[in-house]
Design a protein around this motif. Structure first.
Motif, PDB file in Angstrom:
ATOM      1  N   TRP A 163     -17.394   1.112 -10.071  1.00 25.24           N
ATOM      2  CA  TRP A 163     -16.015   1.187  -9.584  1.00 25.24           C
ATOM      3  C   TRP A 163     -15.039   1.708 -10.637  1.00 25.24           C
ATOM      4  N   LEU A 184     -12.598  -7.656 -11.232  1.00 31.51           N
ATOM      5  CA  LEU A 184     -11.399  -7.067 -10.631  1.00 31.51           C
ATOM      6  C   LEU A 184     -10.260  -6.952 -11.633  1.00 31.51           C
ATOM      7  N   THR A 211      -0.454  -7.184  -8.872  1.00 36.29           N
ATOM      8  CA  THR A 211      -1.126  -6.827  -7.630  1.00 36.29           C
ATOM      9  C   THR A 211      -2.366  -7.682  -7.408  1.00 36.29           C
ATOM     10  N   SER A 212      -2.559  -8.140  -6.196  1.00 36.50           N
ATOM     11  CA  SER A 212      -3.713  -8.993  -5.907  1.00 36.50           C
ATOM     12  C   SER A 212      -4.215  -8.730  -4.491  1.00 36.50           C
ATOM     13  N   GLY A 213      -5.334  -9.351  -4.155  1.00 38.27           N
ATOM     14  CA  GLY A 213      -5.887  -9.214  -2.817  1.00 38.27           C
ATOM     15  C   GLY A 213      -6.232  -7.782  -2.484  1.00 38.27           C
ATOM     16  N   THR A 214      -6.047  -7.414  -1.223  1.00 37.37           N
ATOM     17  CA  THR A 214      -6.397  -6.057  -0.797  1.00 37.37           C
ATOM     18  C   THR A 214      -5.493  -5.001  -1.417  1.00 37.37           C
ATOM     19  N   ASP A 215      -4.316  -5.410  -1.897  1.00 36.60           N
ATOM     20  CA  ASP A 215      -3.435  -4.447  -2.564  1.00 36.60           C
ATOM     21  C   ASP A 215      -4.072  -3.901  -3.836  1.00 36.60           C
ATOM     22  N   ALA A 216      -4.986  -4.681  -4.454  1.00 36.28           N
ATOM     23  CA  ALA A 216      -5.665  -4.200  -5.658  1.00 36.28           C
ATOM     24  C   ALA A 216      -6.463  -2.935  -5.354  1.00 36.28           C
ATOM     25  N   PHE A 217      -7.038  -2.849  -4.174  1.00 36.18           N
ATOM     26  CA  PHE A 217      -7.818  -1.675  -3.809  1.00 36.18           C
ATOM     27  C   PHE A 217      -6.913  -0.466  -3.607  1.00 36.18           C
ATOM     28  N   ALA A 218      -5.713  -0.714  -3.131  1.00 30.17           N
ATOM     29  CA  ALA A 218      -4.739   0.374  -3.020  1.00 30.17           C
ATOM     30  C   ALA A 218      -4.315   0.857  -4.407  1.00 30.17           C
ATOM     31  N   ASN A 243       0.817  -1.212   0.000  1.00 31.08           N
ATOM     32  CA  ASN A 243       0.000   0.000   0.000  1.00 31.08           C
ATOM     33  C   ASN A 243       0.850   1.261   0.000  1.00 31.08           C
ATOM     34  N   LYS A 265      -8.295  -3.578 -12.558  1.00 30.67           N
ATOM     35  CA  LYS A 265      -6.830  -3.486 -12.527  1.00 30.67           C
ATOM     36  C   LYS A 265      -6.298  -2.958 -13.850  1.00 30.67           C
TER      37      LYS A 265
END
Length: 329
Positions: free
Chosen positions: A288, A254, A29-36, A2, A258
């Motif tokens: 989104w 997602l 990038t994957s998981g919660t890092d994608a939201f960052a 992040n 990305k």
């Protein structure tokens, strides 16, 4: 990661250009890092373009019987589809659809024709007459997407009042032969250069979900950066029965987001609109796109598939507390 993404955003806002290697790192990038990643892209978009959202619409002014063999296209003569087939519509229809697009809230109106190029003579003249009337009777910005064109045609369009020429590269140069073999990638690149030389702004992007790799998506973004196009439409494959890609898998929501975010980081100051395929690929995550770095979207119907009602997209913007901007500089 992040904090790493915050650093990327800060450096891009300060003027740094993202390298191909850095983009490849971010594509993983994957998981919660994608939201960052989405947040970083949103910060960059707001810094360079503000919070307004550009809305555009198109007319399928000439449909079907295209001699090109693009694997995804329902209008290709190489495919047996249920796509409508008709010649160039009349001038009245082009102008009437422009007025409908303006009433629906669009700021840009694209006149799109199937085929390798537009025929000089009556076809080109009809489009130019319609563009002049659109400029006289509406405030919408006219755009054209007429295939591969030469310098004379580009200048003729500009003199008629066309503001933007749209011509997608579709995919990366390295993947293009897997998608189309009836013309060369350089023909498309040269059309972009021709339009720029004629003084037109250029809208040029691609379509994702054709079987390309993440690296090839980045390759396309880098090509668009090198060409210095003005705006980038991002499309996601909506597989059509009868085409070579009818059985292709959809990209996950997602992964779509990305891709939008990566294009924003690579092309920070450019307008990026999410267009065809968003309803089917993004599903409940359509809203989104703006938090992943998109600055616009297409409303209304597409070339051979229907979009959702314009009032649904207006409600989406209202719910997000976003306002429509304008594609005019």
């Amino acid at each position: 990661m992040n904090r790493h993404l915050d650093t990327f955003a800060d450096s891009i806002i300060a003027g740094k250009r993202l390298s191909e290697g850095e983009a490849a790192e971010l594509s993983a990038t994957s998981g919660t890092d994608a939201f960052a990643l989405f947040l970083a892209a949103s910060r960059i978009k707001e810094h360079f373009l503000g919070t307004g959202i550009d809305l555009c619409s198109i007319i399928n002014a000439k449909s079907g019987r295209c001699p090109e063999n693009c694997a995804f296209c329902a209008q290709s003569a190489h495919h047996a589809t249920d796509s409508p087939v008709y010649p160039l519509v009349d001038e009245e229809r082009i102008v009437a659809c422009a007025k409908e697009a303006e009433a629906a809230g669009s700021h840009c109106y694209g006149i799109v024709t199937s085929g390798t190029t537009i025929r000089k003579g009556e076809e080109l003249d009809r489009i130019c007459r319609a563009v002049r009337r659109i400029r006289e009777t509406t405030s919408i910005a006219p755009s054209c997407s007429l295939g591969i064109i030469d310098q004379e045609t580009a200048v003729t369009l500009r003199e008629a009042g066309v503001e933007t020429y749209h011509h997608n590269l579709e995919t990366a140069r390295s993947f293009f032969p897997s998608i189309c073999t009836t013309h060369d990638y350089e023909d498309d690149v040269e059309t972009v250069r021709v339009a720029k030389r004629a003084g037109l702004t250029v809208c040029c992007g691609g379509i994702f979900g054709l079987g390309e790799t993440a690296a090839q998506r980045i390759e396309l973004a880098m090509t668009l950066r090198d060409l210095d196009v003005d705006s980038i439409p991002l499309n996601f494959l909506n597989p059509i029965e009868g085409t070579r890609l009818a059985r292709a898998d959809l990209i996950t929501p997602l992964e779509c987001l990305k891709t939008i975010a990566l294009f924003r980081l690579i092309l920070p100051e450019k307008k990026i609109a999410v267009c065809g395929g968003r309803e089917r690929n993004l599903r409940d995550l359509q809203s989104w796109i703006f938090f992943a770095g998109a600055s616009g979207t297409m409303i209304g119907n597409y070339l051979t598939t229907t979009g959702r009602p314009a009032e649904d997209d207006w409600q989406m913007l209202k719910d997000l507390e976003l306002t429509a901007g304008s594609c005019r500089e």
